[in-house]
Design an enzyme around this catalytic site. Structure first.
Site, short mmCIF file in Angstrom:
data_model
loop_
_atom_site.label_atom_id
_atom_site.label_comp_id
_atom_site.label_asym_id
_atom_site.label_seq_id
_atom_site.Cartn_x
_atom_site.Cartn_y
_atom_site.Cartn_z
N GLY A 167 -14.86 -0.85 -5.74
CA GLY A 167 -14.88 -0.79 -4.29
C GLY A 167 -16.27 -0.91 -3.72
N GLY A 222 -13.96 5.09 -8.95
CA GLY A 222 -15.18 5.57 -9.57
C GLY A 222 -15.58 4.92 -10.88
CG HIS A 224 -2.06 0.92 1.18
ND1 HIS A 224 -2.20 1.89 0.22
CD2 HIS A 224 -3.16 1.05 1.98
CE1 HIS A 224 -3.31 2.57 0.41
NE2 HIS A 224 -3.92 2.07 1.48
N GLY A 225 1.05 1.84 -1.18
CA GLY A 225 1.83 3.05 -1.31
C GLY A 225 0.99 4.27 -1.62
CE1 TYR A 255 -3.89 6.03 5.96
CE2 TYR A 255 -4.30 4.78 3.96
CZ TYR A 255 -4.77 5.47 5.06
OH TYR A 255 -6.12 5.61 5.27
#
Length: 361
Positions: A313, A292, A173-174, A178
């Site tokens: 998502g 989206g 997770h880049g 974060y």
């Protein structure tokens, strides 16, 4: 429909090109261990070509939200093993998203100590404590140079634990402001040592994490997620086109399984350079888009060959059988944000099945 055609992702044969995006649910209530409800939740969505789990912290220091799952204890590994077993039994494939929030956290998650970051810079935003009380995010403390190898080792251990839990691979997770993105971008990284300043130095830590994870899995079972124009949590970069082109080039050299970019079908807007087609030219493995997309826009970007896979998502939250709904052109349930987070069963299952819904007229 190209969305529903098979795709070869490294050594894996995906049944279709719809990917269930990582979606935080805040349901790992006891010791950050995923519950049996999570096994049901992921199993129901096993018709996705690939599931990417909710973001999963590789260390307690990587937590910034209530009840998010971890992958640093034996109990967590066993909890996740039940989930991968259920998904595999249902015919699905699943990657774990490895996570460290960095400065996007509160002292309440760390025994009263400040969260860590590349630099001790104030930032905007607020978060919920473990008791769901809302608080402003404090100025973090900068990681000491001697601490950085330990964080890299935590990602490696998380990757090892994910393998022990039965996943097909992992996503680093880049994105979303974060820790890895904090090191990557000039607005959040103002270090003066080997991990800050020049673009080469700012990419050093994220690439060390990637290399550590590759040492566990092999490059063809590792993905990486980016969100170049993400501007929450005071994130910014002086030259995102240069920064993310170089990062994509470096990830391409390592022949990662995929690169996932968060940029919508209408582009970034506000006169910003669209990075989807630009990075597609420099990253030559599987290319995934997220943010989206619906069936029409997902089909369109695949048709232009600007992507190989499309992430969905909240549509997967409300429609566990989303690929089947796309196939039948069935009506989609609308996501209910009131059910997105929390420990209960409400919102877990989605609504009616595609086979008994009414098609759009």
């Amino acid at each position: 429909m190209k969305l529903l055609t098979p795709f070869k992702l490294g050594p894996l044969e995906l049944s279709n090109r719809t990917v269930m995006s990582a979606l935080t649910r805040c349901r790992a209530i006891e010791d950050n261990v995923p519950t049996p409800l999570a096994a049901t939740y992921y199993c129901q969505r096993a018709s996705a070509g690939l599931i990417i789990t909710e973001a999963t912290q590789v260390t307690p220091w990587g937590q910034g939200y209530p009840n998010t799952p971890g992958i640093y204890s034996d109990e967590q590994v066993q909890g996740w093993k039940k989930i991968t077993d259920a998904v595999h039994k249902a015919g699905g494939k699943i990657f774990m998203q490895l996570w460290h929030v960095g400065r996007v956290s509160l002292p309440e998650y760390h025994g009263g100590q400040l969260p860590v970051a590349p630099s001790a810079l104030p930032m905007s935003g607020h978060l919920h404590t473990p008791q769901f009380e809302q608080k402003d995010i404090p100025t973090p403390r900068a990681l000491e140079l001697s601490e950085i190898p330990e964080v890299v080792a935590q990602f490696k251990k998380g990757a090892q634990n994910a393998k022990a839990a039965g996943f097909e691979g992992v996503e680093v997770h880049g994105a979303n402001g974060y820790l890895l993105q904090q090191f990557t971008e000039s607005g959040s990284n103002q270090r003066t040592d080997a991990y800050g300043g020049s673009l080469e130095n700012r990419l050093r830590f994220p690439l060390e994490v990637v290399d550590a994870v590759i040492s566990v899995w092999g490059a063809d079972r590792v993905g990486y997620r980016i969100s170049p124009y993400f501007d929450f949590y005071s994130m910014s970069d002086a030259n995102p086109v240069e920064t993310y082109t170089r990062l994509a080039e470096e990830l391409n050299k390592r022949k990662l399984a995929y690169l996932c970019i968060k940029e919508g079908p209408s582009g970034p807007g506000n006169g910003k350079t669209a990075l989807i087609p630009l990075l597609r030219k420099v990253f030559h493995q599987a290319y995934m888009v997220n943010q989206g997309y619906d069936a029409h826009s997902g089909e369109a970007i695949l048709g232009k060959d600007d992507a190989d896979l499309v992430c969905y998502g909240t549509q997967f939250l409300a429609n566990p059988d989303l690929p089947e709904r796309f196939k039948r052109n069935s009506r989609l349930n609308q996501p209910d944000p009131a059910t997105f987070y929390g420990g209960g069963e409400k919102g877990l299952h989605g609504l009616s099945r595609a086979g008994i819904t009414t098609k759009h007229k």
